[in-house]
Motif scaffolding. Structure first.
Motif, PDB file in Angstrom:
ATOM      1  N   GLY A   1      -3.395   6.026   6.757  1.00 25.53           N
ATOM      2  CA  GLY A   1      -4.802   6.309   6.990  1.00 25.53           C
ATOM      3  C   GLY A   1      -5.510   5.119   7.601  1.00 25.53           C
ATOM      4  O   GLY A   1      -6.273   5.250   8.557  1.00 25.53           O
TER       5      GLY A   1
ATOM      6  N   LEU B   1       0.856  -1.184   0.000  1.00 23.60           N
ATOM      7  CA  LEU B   1       0.000   0.000   0.000  1.00 23.60           C
ATOM      8  C   LEU B   1       0.887   1.227   0.000  1.00 23.60           C
ATOM      9  O   LEU B   1       2.029   1.158   0.440  1.00 23.60           O
ATOM     10  N   GLY B   2       0.345   2.332  -0.494  1.00 21.90           N
ATOM     11  CA  GLY B   2       1.071   3.593  -0.401  1.00 21.90           C
ATOM     12  C   GLY B   2       1.197   3.982   1.064  1.00 21.90           C
ATOM     13  O   GLY B   2       0.387   3.570   1.888  1.00 21.90           O
ATOM     14  N   THR B   3       2.219   4.786   1.388  1.00 27.04           N
ATOM     15  CA  THR B   3       2.416   5.166   2.780  1.00 27.04           C
ATOM     16  C   THR B   3       1.199   5.886   3.346  1.00 27.04           C
ATOM     17  O   THR B   3       0.759   5.597   4.456  1.00 27.04           O
ATOM     18  N   SER B   4       0.627   6.782   2.559  1.00 26.09           N
ATOM     19  CA  SER B   4      -0.510   7.540   3.093  1.00 26.09           C
ATOM     20  C   SER B   4      -1.722   6.632   3.255  1.00 26.09           C
ATOM     21  O   SER B   4      -2.461   6.725   4.235  1.00 26.09           O
ATOM     22  N   GLU B   5      -1.893   5.732   2.290  1.00 27.91           N
ATOM     23  CA  GLU B   5      -3.040   4.834   2.347  1.00 27.91           C
ATOM     24  C   GLU B   5      -2.950   3.946   3.599  1.00 27.91           C
ATOM     25  O   GLU B   5      -3.913   3.790   4.347  1.00 27.91           O
TER      26      GLU B   5
END
Lengths: 539, 330
Positions: free
Chosen positions: B74, B67-71
């Motif tokens: 979150g 997953l992306g870091t922000s995803e």
């Protein structure tokens, strides 16, 4: 029409409960959540979204680009349909248009963006061929190309279908009466098709307004509603209530569009009879339409060409020697096998259960006198209106704490509801054409109602049922907007895997997975077509 | 009449439950009882962890989801230990914040000999260092000078030819912002960043690996990203050169933590986390050449010229401040 039998209720009640639980209630929760704040219910979520300049800009962008897409798509689709129905162009070309135009439907929209990047980017295939950058692709231009390709098949099918119901004899009459070209065209083609053209416009608008795959792959800095919704829900600071508001705002144009469609329906002409006649000879017309439609078709397909080339080369565009290593590597990964199996499982379950539900709903609606049977019409209008992303989001809200979360079931259910309208209308159309006294005959001969449905109605609509199955299957394979909020690590499908690969910019794998989806859909489509033909031959 | 009604209701209930059973059957197949690992690590990190786990005999017993870091961030903050994952590998500062908010991680039951101290509930997996890199061919083609600093990339001649990671989605983007702020301060830094963003245009990437791909593909001439990726690209013979910016090479560590679930899962997760640290480090070190544990060494080429650390401790709050800084520079 037969009397109401208990068996009818036994089918009717579960269907009604099904749509209550998986359509009405989730959407209700979505509305509630959009008003929910930390201190009670208020409009403050809406105010915060409406005062967010970036968000409002993205809504404006969405409206602008979707309208432009709709205009271009409607025009192109009309040209193609006209070439097919009102000219004498070379027969094989007509067949090529009819088949070729449908190819984009077999691919997930997220693939379009990557194909465009690899075609028109700095190092793209078409850029290399023409020797220079044609235009910037990230943002507006890329989105526009993607949306037009995405919406063209649907718009074409709609217009092409209406062309069949136009009596072309009027064209000759108009000609004999001494009408000019423009007047004749206006009165015999445009006027009867006005409703359909409006319908195609609205359809193209809604499809591009609510699509997630294309902006996710090629949106660049040009923000649209779909990507904003994704960011608000799954970004670094998730805000579920604002997400609900955006979803509701996304629903509005769709509602408006469907209302408009129903209004446009009234403009449609109904000719009492139409005669198949040969088109008048006109070389100039044939040649020009032949060229134009060939250009449209080749233009569209050339964008996808790179997808079938790049994965077979060592390192596109630098090392252009042929290799199978990318393909072999991809298929050796157990991940890919798992997601492919997941996708197949979901598509099959959706197709079987969805066809069953849509067929039963249509039988109840058309062939029984059961009270409240029109509710299935209302359901089909609702499912037609709700964008996949909104539906998926509302499932997320309703089922987050439940055991349905993170299962294949929730994805299958979402797909069934999301794509319900078209199969339902197909079934309705076919069932309403059948002799209305078959059930009574069956009853007199001692068959129960269920038996008649099974032994008479079902076999007679076999061809339609196969078509419904193929529609559900193909759409479940390619959808991303409907399921993006529902997939988890254990239930990920090929289309969501492509989204994950995008993160690493692994284009070869993206294209290989897209080819996999494409081939699977192609096989299913060909098989279904084959079975359909066989059924017809029997009759 | 009543009997008839009852019959109808009963039968429809039967039909409904059939439907439920039918779907439930399919869903039970979905559960599969696999352990789930969420990681924000990129491809090389995922592959290293996978091969370590597979060699230890865990093949087919886990799912690794990137997953992306922000995803992922979150998800951690929103879901706490309700998260699907049993093991998380993620930027250390994010693990700390999630632990503060939800107390969602178990203390690790195995010991490591890490060079730097860390809380008991995580241990570092890898460290990333930022740098500039260029595509020498595109540079030549466009007649551009070799940049030596981030500021150079903000010059007008690089317009449309730079790619940078977006701090809103990628932790690599933070390495860039840290370098700009510590060298130029907030005020001058904002001007530099604004010009840099203008030069990057559509090439502001959500993934930390985005810029190097764009540079490799020749879409842009220069970019900012992970140093080791440029080193690897250069070694594989591509026309790529890495440049340590005079603003400094900043670093971030990513760590592994075990989510507090029921005992059986957590025990297994703990074993697998230990395997990741014990067996995957060797391969990870070749990709992310920063020594984290005693006895690890790296080649000279992988030692950045201007290694630096941000003056304040890295926290999610600081990240949010820097994200605001980034947004205001647009």
């Amino acid at each position: 029409m037969p009397d109401v039998k208990p068996a009818m209720r036994i089918i009717y009640i579960p269907i009604l409960l099904f749509f209550t639980a998986f359509l009405v209630v989730p959407l209700g929760i979505l509305f509630v959540r959009s008003f929910e704040t930390s201190d009670g219910f208020s409009l403050s979520n809406y105010l915060s979204v409406l005062s967010n300049a970036e968000l409002m800009a993205s809504i404006g962008n969405s409206i602008k680009i979707s309208s432009l897409t709709a205009v271009i798509t409607t025009f192109l689709a009309f040209v193609l349909a006209y070439a097919l129905n009102c000219t004498n162009i070379y027969k094989p070309l007509k067949a090529a248009i009819k088949t070729g135009i449908l190819i984009p439907m077999l691919l997930p929209t997220i693939t379009y963006g990557f194909a465009i990047i690899y075609s028109f980017g700095n190092q793209g295939l078409l850029t290399k061929i023409t020797g220079e950058n044609l235009f910037g692709i990230y943002g507006f231009n890329g989105l526009l190309i993607g949306y037009v390709i995405y919406t063209l098949p649907a718009a074409f099918l709609l217009i092409n279908n209406s062309f069949k119901y136009i009596d072309k004899k009027f064209m000759i009459v108009s000609n004999l009466m001494g009408d000019g070209v423009i007047r004749s065209f206006k009165n015999t083609i445009v006027r009867p098709l006005l409703g359909t053209l409006g319908g195609a416009f609205v359809l193209a608008f809604i499809l591009s307004f609510t699509d997630f795959g294309i902006p996710a792959s090629i949106g660049g800095t040009y923000t649209v509603v779909a990507t904003q919704l994704y960011q608000v829900m799954l970004g670094s600071i998730p805000d579920f209530n604002n997400g609900a508001v955006i979803a509701v705002l996304m629903l509005l144009p769709a509602v408006f569009g469907v209302l408009l469609l129903n209004y446009l329906e009234k403009l449609n002409f109904h000719y009492d009879k139409f005669t198949a006649i040969g088109m008048m000879q006109h070389r100039g017309r044939d040649v020009s339409f032949g060229i134009v439609s060939t250009v449209i078709l080749i233009g569209m397909l050339s964008i996808f060409a790179v997808m079938f080339i790049a994965p077979f080369l060592h390192s596109f565009p630098y090392d252009l020697t042929f290799t199978l290593t990318h393909i072999i590597d991809t298929f050796q990964s157990s991940d890919v096998r798992t997601v492919y199996q997941n996708s197949l499982f979901i598509a099959l379950s959706t197709a079987v259960l969805g066809t069953l539900i849509a067929f039963c709903s249509a039988v109840l609606n058309v062939r029984t006198a059961i009270k409240g049977r029109t509710s299935t019409d209302i359901i089909s209008m609702m499912t037609n209106t709700v964008p996949g992303m909104v539906l998926g989001l509302s499932y997320l809200f309703l089922f987050n704490g439940s055991s349905l979360k993170g299962t294949f079931t929730i994805i299958v259910l979402c797909n069934i509801v999301h794509y319900f309208t078209t199969p339902y209308l197909m079934a309705k159309n076919s069932l309403s054409k059948m002799n209305p006294i078959w059930e009574t005959t069956g009853e007199l001969l001692g068959d129960s109602w269920m038996k008649t449905v099974y032994r008479v109605l079902l076999p007679n609509s076999a061809s339609t049922v196969i078509e419904m199955f193929s529609y559900y299957f193909i759409n479940s394979m390619v959808t991303i907007s409907g399921i993006i909020f529902l997939v988890t690590a254990q239930t990920s499908v090929v289309a969501s895997k492509i989204k994950e690969l995008q993160h690493f910019a692994k284009f070869n794998e993206i294209f290989i997975l897209s080819i996999l989806i494409f081939l699977t859909n192609l096989v299913v489509k060909l098989l279904c077509d084959h079975f359909q033909k066989r059924k017809f031959n029997h009759l | 009449m009543n009997v008839k009604k009852l019959k109808v209701t009963l039968l429809s209930l039967v039909a409904l439950s059939l439907l439920v059973v039918l779907t439930a059957c399919s869903s039970s197949k979905a559960a599969g009882e696999k352990l789930v690992i969420y990681t924000n690590g990129d491809e090389a990190a995922s592959e290293a962890m996978k091969s370590a786990l597979n060699e230890a005999g865990y093949e087919g017993k886990y799912v690794l989801q990137s997953l992306g870091t922000s995803e992922l961030g979150g998800k951690l903050l929103a879901e706490g230990n309700q998260i699907e994952a049993d093991i998380v590998t993620m930027s250390s500062y994010f693990i700390e914040s999630a632990q503060q908010q939800h107390n969602m991680f178990n203390d690790l039951t195995f010991t490591t000999n890490a060079l730097e101290e860390h809380p008991p509930y995580y241990t570092p997996v890898l460290a990333n260092t930022g740098s500039i890199f260029v595509n020498t061919e595109v540079l030549k083609q466009k007649g551009l000078p070799m940049p030596t600093s981030i500021k150079d990339l903000a010059e007008p001649e690089f317009e449309g030819l730079v790619s940078i990671p977006n701090i809103m989605d990628s932790s690599t983007g933070w390495l860039l912002v840290q370098a700009i702020i510590s060298e130029y301060g907030e005020e001058e830094g904002k001007t530099v960043l604004r010009e840099l963003l203008a030069n990057s245009g559509p090439h502001v990437e959500s993934s930390g690996s985005g810029p190097i791909k764009k540079v490799q593909a020749g879409e842009v001439a220069a970019g900012f990203g992970l140093r080791y990726q440029a080193v690897m690209a250069k070694e594989s013979g591509l026309p790529i050169e890495f440049v340590d910016p005079i603003e400094g090479n900043f670093s971030l560590t990513e760590s592994v933590a075990v989510v507090n679930k029921d005992d059986a899962t957590t025990t297994l997760a703990m074993e697998m986390a230990e395997v990741i640290i014990r067996d995957a480090r060797k391969e990870l070190l070749t990709h992310y050449p920063v020594a984290l544990y005693e006895g690890e060494t790296v080649a000279d080429m992988n030692k950045p010229a201007y290694s630096m650390e941000f003056e304040q401790p890295l926290t999610v709050e600081l990240l949010e401040q820097h994200q605001e800084f980034f947004k205001s520079a647009k």
